[in-house]
Design an enzyme around this catalytic site. Sequence first.
Site, mmCIF file in Angstrom:
data_model
loop_
_atom_site.group_PDB
_atom_site.id
_atom_site.type_symbol
_atom_site.label_atom_id
_atom_site.label_comp_id
_atom_site.label_asym_id
_atom_site.label_seq_id
_atom_site.Cartn_x
_atom_site.Cartn_y
_atom_site.Cartn_z
ATOM 1 N N HIS A 193 36.513 51.570 29.181
ATOM 2 C CA HIS A 193 36.284 52.137 30.519
ATOM 3 C C HIS A 193 35.417 53.400 30.475
ATOM 4 O O HIS A 193 34.499 53.556 31.290
ATOM 5 C CB HIS A 193 37.640 52.451 31.159
ATOM 6 C CG HIS A 193 37.602 52.479 32.648
ATOM 7 N ND1 HIS A 193 38.677 52.123 33.431
ATOM 8 C CD2 HIS A 193 36.630 52.828 33.530
ATOM 9 C CE1 HIS A 193 38.359 52.247 34.714
ATOM 10 N NE2 HIS A 193 37.127 52.691 34.788
ATOM 11 N N ASP A 228 36.291 42.288 39.302
ATOM 12 C CA ASP A 228 36.227 43.407 38.354
ATOM 13 C C ASP A 228 37.485 44.266 38.493
ATOM 14 O O ASP A 228 37.747 44.835 39.552
ATOM 15 C CB ASP A 228 34.982 44.253 38.638
ATOM 16 C CG ASP A 228 34.835 45.372 37.621
ATOM 17 O OD1 ASP A 228 34.412 45.086 36.492
ATOM 18 O OD2 ASP A 228 35.169 46.537 37.955
ATOM 19 N N LYS A 244 39.375 46.587 31.873
ATOM 20 C CA LYS A 244 38.883 47.716 31.072
ATOM 21 C C LYS A 244 40.022 48.424 30.348
ATOM 22 O O LYS A 244 41.110 48.614 30.902
ATOM 23 C CB LYS A 244 38.154 48.730 31.977
ATOM 24 C CG LYS A 244 37.074 48.095 32.842
ATOM 25 C CD LYS A 244 36.413 49.090 33.776
ATOM 26 C CE LYS A 244 35.587 48.373 34.820
ATOM 27 N NZ LYS A 244 36.394 47.838 35.921
#
Length: 313
Positions: A106, A45, A75
């Site tokens: 985000h 991530d 993101k």
Amino acid sequence: MSSHTIKLNNGESIPAIGLGTWQAKPNEVARAVEAALRNGYRHIDCAWSYGNEKEVGEGLRASGVPRSEVFITSKLWCTYHTRVEECLDQTLVNLGTDYLDLYLIHWPVALKSNGNHPVFPTRPNSNRDVDETRDVKDTWKDMEAVAKKGKVKSIGASNFSQMMLEKVLPTAEIIPAVNQLELHLYNPQLKLLEYLKSKTIVPQAYSPLGSTNSPLFSDVVATEIANKYGLKTPDILLGYLLAKDIVVLPKSVTPARIEANFTGALAAYRKLTGEDVAKLDGVAAGGKQKRLIMPPWGVDLGFDNWPLVNPNN
């Protein structure tokens, strides 16, 4: 050892345990990513704003695991809400890949791209410099456009309350695949989880262990359950979320901890009963509710347990 996966609403599968890379220093994150992939993780991530995606890419390549076997999330940062593809292209170059498995907004707040700082522009009152002219539903349209181009396999939300999702869903052609949130024992957001389930949106947990020197590690209920199964408290904190079909994203740069988070989470997931989960669900309501991540946006994001301080005029 392989991670267990969760099916997304578009038919893709996401590994339920991922390595978080927030606040991982560039010189540490490459080694952390390599260690994670060598120890069974298949989900990393990332985010443009973390400033370490180049090094994440180095770790991916050093691991020897083929790109096709790794689920990579990044993101869109808030100063790029009007330039979605530009932000995505920077991420792709930095990671050294030509597609993402998942791309998230985000935060549901646009920041001025011409403010006093390229990442965190502020107002005189110290709040973030929000661009009130940008509607999040328009940012979502631009997310859909990069998905249609094939640059990302799935798109989703991050830090979206029900109120914010309801600004996007009425005009969305693609339903967000996930919503990444601060989710842990002391901030379980049970009502929001029910809502996400009704919309087929998979929840993801960042900071699932809390923060550095986390009070969660000494929680009496979680520790009791850990002792019952011969496990450690962090195992229970992660396994509890997995048992609720929540993707967990523990962050560490220590190889032994990276491995322990993975094996411990799976061990707890296999052992926890419905009764254990119900008991853990009740901890926050019993006086432990605590949200840890609350940037000074100056606008109401619509979350419970996040009072609006110093609102923008």
